[in-house]
Motif scaffolding. Structure first.
Motif, PDB file in Angstrom:
ATOM      1  N   GLY A  13      10.562 -12.577 -46.366  1.00  0.00           N
ATOM      2  CA  GLY A  13       9.709 -12.182 -45.136  1.00  0.00           C
ATOM      3  C   GLY A  13       8.447 -11.785 -45.741  1.00  0.00           C
ATOM      4  N   SER A  16       4.373 -12.066 -44.014  1.00  0.00           N
ATOM      5  CA  SER A  16       3.881 -11.165 -42.825  1.00  0.00           C
ATOM      6  C   SER A  16       3.839  -9.729 -43.230  1.00  0.00           C
ATOM      7  N   VAL A  54      16.969 -17.004 -43.893  1.00  0.00           N
ATOM      8  CA  VAL A  54      18.053 -16.140 -44.490  1.00  0.00           C
ATOM      9  C   VAL A  54      19.658 -16.282 -43.937  1.00  0.00           C
ATOM     10  N   THR A  55      19.476 -16.918 -42.669  1.00  0.00           N
ATOM     11  CA  THR A  55      21.070 -17.208 -41.992  1.00  0.00           C
ATOM     12  C   THR A  55      21.537 -18.204 -42.435  1.00  0.00           C
ATOM     13  N   VAL A  83      14.580  -8.991 -38.296  1.00  0.00           N
ATOM     14  CA  VAL A  83      14.003  -9.121 -36.734  1.00  0.00           C
ATOM     15  C   VAL A  83      14.376  -7.840 -36.042  1.00  0.00           C
ATOM     16  N   TYR A 145      19.494  -2.726 -33.568  1.00  0.00           N
ATOM     17  CA  TYR A 145      18.724  -2.559 -34.622  1.00  0.00           C
ATOM     18  C   TYR A 145      19.073  -1.528 -35.700  1.00  0.00           C
ATOM     19  N   ARG A 185       3.401  -6.970 -31.570  1.00  0.00           N
ATOM     20  CA  ARG A 185       4.304  -8.103 -30.582  1.00  0.00           C
ATOM     21  C   ARG A 185       4.794  -7.137 -29.570  1.00  0.00           C
TER      22      ARG A 185
END
Ligand code: NAI
Length: 251
Positions: A13, A16, A54-55, A83, A145, A185
């Protein structure tokens, strides 16, 4: 500081936000750094860039092997790709639960599994997982999460125990709300972005969001060979959100 001189690092990751700030900081402090990301197109020199999801175990194995070949070994893994997910247990279906856990938890397992053979032969091996305050505090509208980050916390402790005798330290950072494109976002999707930002800032005793650079600094601390006694720890970088209980400010 040049504590990473002669060392190599892989940051997932890393295109960003927190991952990018970490990759830049490790490089500034002397490491040769590779980034693994879904979209590494904005990653530039001196960072090396590898596209992987990564999945997808095969893409992870290929990217890790390619990165290690180019770097000439691996000393530091920063497991950071992740995520978000919003809502209570009623708001996400099984498919979404599997998707988020697959990225945030099993993703870290896949990358660690591919990296461990290289880390075992390093004299300064360290893994740092990006966890969250959501692992240690009950936050509203974050059931999925939080479950994923609670798993990352427990995984960090278990991995630290499993690999301490291999000479591999495993720690995690627990950021509060960090000013990254991700939070941008989230704010953009809120009915009143300014009010939402003010509410997030007010939740942290410092009265502001954490910066990506501040989290990168904590990750670098845990990854550094200077921190050889730190393993199995979770370092909060949350503006005091977890540990402090302030009285309301006097008017
Ligand atoms: P970000 O969205 O700015 O960066 C995340 C990066 O991960 C992106 O470059 C994205 O392409 C990559 N990524 C996502 N899914 C991937 C996949 N399947 N395979 C490979 N790469 C993938 O997000 P940010 O804020 O920098 O978050 C990084 C980490 O920090 C995440 O694990 C997140 O859970 C954690 N975190 C973030 C907080 C925040 O407030 N921003 C607070 C606490 C933890």
């Amino acid at each position: 500081m040049s504590d990473f001189e002669g060392l190599t690092a892989l940051v997932t990751g890393g295109a960003s936000g927190i991952g990018r700030a970490t990759a830049d900081l490790l490089a500034e402090r002397g490491a040769r750094v590779a980034v693994l990301d879904l979209d590494p197109s904005a990653v530039d020199e001196p960072l090396l860039a590898y596209r992987a999801d990564v999945t997808d175990d095969a893409s992870v194995r290929t990217a890790v092997a390619d990165a290690v070949a180019a770097l000439g070994g691996l000393d530091v893994l920063v497991n950071n790709a992740g995520v978000g997910a919003q809502g209570t247990v009623e708001d996400n279906d099984d498919t979404e639960w599997h998707r988020v856990l697959d990225v945030n938890v099993v993703g870290m397992v896949r990358v660690a599994r591919a990296a461990l053979p290289y880390l075992r032969v390093s004299a300064h091996a360290a893994i740092v997982n990006t966890c969250s305050i959501a692992a240690t505090a009950g936050l509203p509208q974050r059931a999925l999460y939080s479950a994923s980050k609670g798993a990352v916390h427990a995984l960090t402790l278990a991995m630290a125990a499993d690999h301490v005798r291999d000479g591999i330290r495993v720690n995690c950072v627990n950021p509060g709300t960090v000013d990254t494109p991700w939070v941008g976002r989230l704010l953009g999707a809120a009915p009143d972005p300014a009010a939402e930002r003010a509410a997030l800032e007010a939740r942290q005793p410092t009265g502001r969001l954490v910066s990506a650079a501040e989290v990168a600094g904590a990750i670098a601390y845990l990854a550094s060979p200077l921190s050889g006694a730190a393993t199995g720890t979770a370092l909060a970088v949350d503006g005091g959100m977890q540990g402090l209980r302030l009285r309301q400010a006097a008017r």
